[in-house]
Write an enzyme that holds these catalytic residues in place. Structure first.
Site, PDB file in Angstrom:
ATOM      1  N   CYS A   1      72.556  58.896  61.732  1.00  0.00           N
ATOM      2  CA  CYS A   1      72.568  60.075  62.613  1.00  0.00           C
ATOM      3  C   CYS A   1      73.029  61.286  61.809  1.00  0.00           C
ATOM      4  CB  CYS A   1      73.414  59.832  63.850  1.00  0.00           C
ATOM      5  SG  CYS A   1      74.929  58.932  63.538  1.00  0.00           S
ATOM      6  N   SER A   2      74.205  61.800  62.078  1.00  0.00           N
ATOM      7  CA  SER A   2      74.588  63.029  61.377  1.00  0.00           C
ATOM      8  C   SER A   2      76.096  63.140  61.206  1.00  0.00           C
ATOM      9  CB  SER A   2      74.046  64.237  62.142  1.00  0.00           C
ATOM     10  OG  SER A   2      74.522  64.187  63.476  1.00  0.00           O
ATOM     11  N   CYS A   3      76.782  62.015  60.971  1.00  0.00           N
ATOM     12  CA  CYS A   3      78.224  62.073  60.744  1.00  0.00           C
ATOM     13  C   CYS A   3      78.491  62.992  59.555  1.00  0.00           C
ATOM     14  CB  CYS A   3      78.774  60.688  60.436  1.00  0.00           C
ATOM     15  SG  CYS A   3      78.435  59.518  61.755  1.00  0.00           S
TER      16      CYS A   3
ATOM     17  N   CYS B   1      74.202  60.669  56.193  1.00  0.00           N
ATOM     18  CA  CYS B   1      74.433  59.726  57.287  1.00  0.00           C
ATOM     19  C   CYS B   1      73.054  59.206  57.652  1.00  0.00           C
ATOM     20  CB  CYS B   1      75.104  60.366  58.491  1.00  0.00           C
ATOM     21  SG  CYS B   1      75.306  59.153  59.823  1.00  0.00           S
TER      22      CYS B   1
HETATM   23 FE    FE Z   1      76.210  59.467  61.907  1.00  0.00          FE
END
Ligand code: FE
Length: 217
Positions: free
Chosen positions: A124-126, A121
């Site tokens: 961000c951090s999906c 991602c």
């Molecule tokens: Fe994300």
């Protein structure tokens, strides 16, 4: 239709709060509460932080990813399920009881002899938490998020995965709405194994694409 998309999310990031936050805001709340509770209990001498770390590690590397490993093992064992996974991964995965909290969609990307898939991602951090549990720290790190796209082969080498130059690497950028599960290639010599034994060969990293399936070292 969710308004909780990357664009909106990106703005949140621009105001420089130092913490690493996720789309799953309730999850971040939960982490904060757990941390606060841990501090209180530790100060009272009621728990050992090392034990908590061990529990988190278990969720991060074992219990969470076991869901995804079962999906992979079923795909390897059942061609109809594999076909369903290709055409509608959200439904196929939900049929095993693994569903997202916020209705995000899943897509399964299948490794082949020609192509290796890697998930990131960039913003961000999906992460496909319903099938993989908690994301590892490196998945949220800016270095991984930027370099996975620019130099995937180099990043994989740092994970100890050296792919032949002839193998293509496809990088999939997750969003709040669409998250990816890598279906690794089934290791050779596993024809006789049942689904539980097959699932043992599928690590969290193999389903992100930073490893391949096989016996654990
Ligand atoms: Fe994300």
């Amino acid at each position: 239709m969710s308004t909780h998309n990357h664009h909106h999310h990106d703005h949140d990031h621009d105001y420089g709060h130092g913490h690493d936050h996720d789309h799953d805001n309730r999850y971040s709340d939960m982490q904060a509460r757990v941390k606060a509770l841990e501090t209180v209990l530790t100060e009272k001498g009621l728990i050992d932080p090392m034990a908590i770390d061990a529990i988190v590690d278990t969720y991060e590397t074992k219990i969470g990813p076991r869901n995804g490993a079962r999906v992979v093992a079923k795909a390897w064992s059942d061609p109809d399920f594999a076909a369903w996974l290709r055409t509608d991964a959200t439904a196929a995965i939900a049929s095993l009881g693994y569903t997202g909290r916020q209705g995000e969609h899943m897509r399964a990307v299948f490794n082949t002899p020609d192509t290796h898939n890697l998930v990131v991602c960039t913003l961000c951090s999906c992460y496909p938490w319903a099938v993989l549990g908690l994301p590892p720290v490196w998945y949220k790190a800016p270095a991984y998020r930027s370099r996975a796209v620019i130099d995937p082969r180099g990043v994989l080498a740092e994970f100890g995965l050296i792919l032949p130059e002839t193998k293509k690497i496809r990088v999939w950028d997750s969003t709040a709405e669409l998250r990816y599960l890598v279906i690794p290639e089934r290791p050779e010599g596993t024809e006789g194994l049942g689904e539980e034994a097959l699932a043992d060969l599928v690590s969290r990293d193999a389903m992100i694409g930073t490893a391949i399936a096989g016996p654990r070292p």
